[in-house]
Design an enzyme around this catalytic site. Structure first.
Site, short mmCIF file in Angstrom:
data_model
loop_
_atom_site.label_atom_id
_atom_site.label_comp_id
_atom_site.label_asym_id
_atom_site.label_seq_id
_atom_site.Cartn_x
_atom_site.Cartn_y
_atom_site.Cartn_z
CB SER A 1 7.68 -3.49 4.43
OG SER A 1 8.52 -4.61 5.16
NE ARG B 1 7.03 1.59 -6.93
CZ ARG B 1 7.99 0.46 -6.20
NH1 ARG B 1 7.23 -0.13 -5.21
NH2 ARG B 1 9.08 0.75 -6.04
CB VAL B 2 3.83 -2.57 -10.06
CG1 VAL B 2 4.75 -3.90 -9.90
CG2 VAL B 2 2.62 -2.55 -10.24
N GLY B 3 6.65 -2.16 -8.36
CA GLY B 3 8.24 -2.07 -8.38
C GLY B 3 8.78 -3.34 -8.87
CG ASP B 4 12.35 -5.35 -7.46
OD1 ASP B 4 12.13 -4.49 -6.43
OD2 ASP B 4 13.01 -6.28 -7.13
CB THR C 1 10.61 -7.22 -1.01
OG1 THR C 1 10.40 -5.86 -1.55
CG2 THR C 1 9.93 -8.38 -1.76
CB THR D 1 14.71 -7.02 -0.69
OG1 THR D 1 14.02 -5.73 0.22
CG2 THR D 1 16.11 -7.06 0.06
N GLY D 2 14.81 -4.08 -1.60
CA GLY D 2 15.25 -2.29 -1.83
C GLY D 2 14.48 -1.56 -2.70
CB THR E 1 6.70 -6.21 -1.17
OG1 THR E 1 7.30 -4.87 -0.77
CG2 THR E 1 6.50 -5.88 -2.47
N GLY F 1 12.74 -0.80 -5.67
CA GLY F 1 12.43 -1.54 -6.80
C GLY F 1 12.48 -0.62 -8.06
#
Length: 299
Positions: free
Chosen positions: A47, A165-168, A137, A188-189, A155, A191
């Site tokens: 990950s 795509r981009v998460g938090d 993450t 983490t989790g 991450t 996003g």
């Protein structure tokens, strides 16, 4: 006193490396970078780094960010391909770019311009549905003996994600935040849900308002559950540290299996080191938070 906290059981190696970096006299930002580098280059971690699980097109895209609590400077990259050690590229953005966040092909070009090497294409078949929820993450908070704080995240994001795509994680205030005068936090989790709540900034604000570090972590989880309902909660975990090196963690993670050791943890595993109270880095486990339905909350 110096201290460090990192997400997940594989974060133990990052915490250990960060403590060794501080012992050599290097600065706190270097400790974050070198700690996360250990995980980014560990091929058993699926990950983080180029060993992360690919997107829906079979390509690995990487997000990373680093923030300095003394200056509040921030640097990040997102959706970057074929460059290892993305946290190091994020540090270059922090120190050598007028920008704070560089994404996609632009991030790859920036890395090449600053001495990083284009790695072989690792494109592969679309991951299976069983892997599609991987979003673990690597988040790391470090404090040095002078009380300087820094935080970093790295991450490969949600497996099987849409390209780009981009998460938090690389977003300031969402995946990470730090202020030397108050403390630091990271998340983490999932996003796509975490970014709705600016979890890391909120935790630091709770510390500023006088909450202790564990209560601040608990409160953000309670706040989210109260807003969307306990029955709608997603996977999220947070870590935090105050200016005294006291740490906390909270989340909804029910269990986590370490791919390398095959150990299954009954909750959210995280790694800690504190020069005085935890001189040997170790893994702790935070059970999933007990969330009350809205109609049973005391108001």
């Amino acid at each position: 006193m110096a201290a460090s906290i990192g997400t997940w059981s594989f974060g133990l190696a990052a915490v250990e490396a960060a403590s060794r970096t501080l012992e050599t006299g290097k600065d706190v930002v270097s400790a974050v970078e070198e700690g996360i580098n250990i995980v980014e280059t560990d091929e058993s971690v699926t990950s983080v780094g180029l060993s992360g699980l690919p997107n829906s097109s079979g390509e690995v895209e990487l997000d990373a960010a680093i923030m300095d609590g003394y200056s509040l400077r921030f640097g990040a990259v997102a959706a970057m391909k074929r460059i290892d050690r993305p946290i190091s590229v994020a540090r270059k953005v922090l120190e050598e770019s007028p920008h704070s966040l560089i994404v996609g092909e632009g991030a790859t070009q920036f890395a090449l311009q600053h001495g990083f090497t284009l790695q072989p294409d690792r494109s592969e078949a679309k991951p299976s549905s069983e892997e599609s929820h991987c979003h673990d993450t690597m988040s790391l908070i470090v404090m040095d003996k002078k009380g300087n704080l820094a935080v970093g995240v790295s991450t490969s994001g949600a497996a099987n994600k849409h390209p780009g795509r981009v998460g938090d994680s690389p977003l300031p205030g969402s995946g990470l935040y730090v202020d030397n005068k108050v403390g630091a936090a990271a998340a983490t989790g999932d996003g796509d849900d975490i970014m709705k709540f600016c979890c890391s900034f909120q935790i630091v604000q709770y510390l500023k308002q006088g909450l202790d570090v564990q209560s601040a972590c608990d409160k953000i989880i309670d706040d989210i559950a109260e807003r969307i309902g306990a029955e709608n909660m997603f996977e999220v975990a947070v870590i935090a540290m105050d200016t005294k090196g006291r740490y906390g963690a909270a989340g909804t993670v029910k269990s986590f299996t370490d791919d390398k050791s095959s150990i299954q943890y009954p909750g959210f595993p995280y790694a800690v080191w504190h020069q005085e109270t935890e001189p040997l880095p170790k893994i702790l486990v935070q059970p999933p938070k007990d969330l009350l339905p809205k109609d049973t909350r005391i108001t």
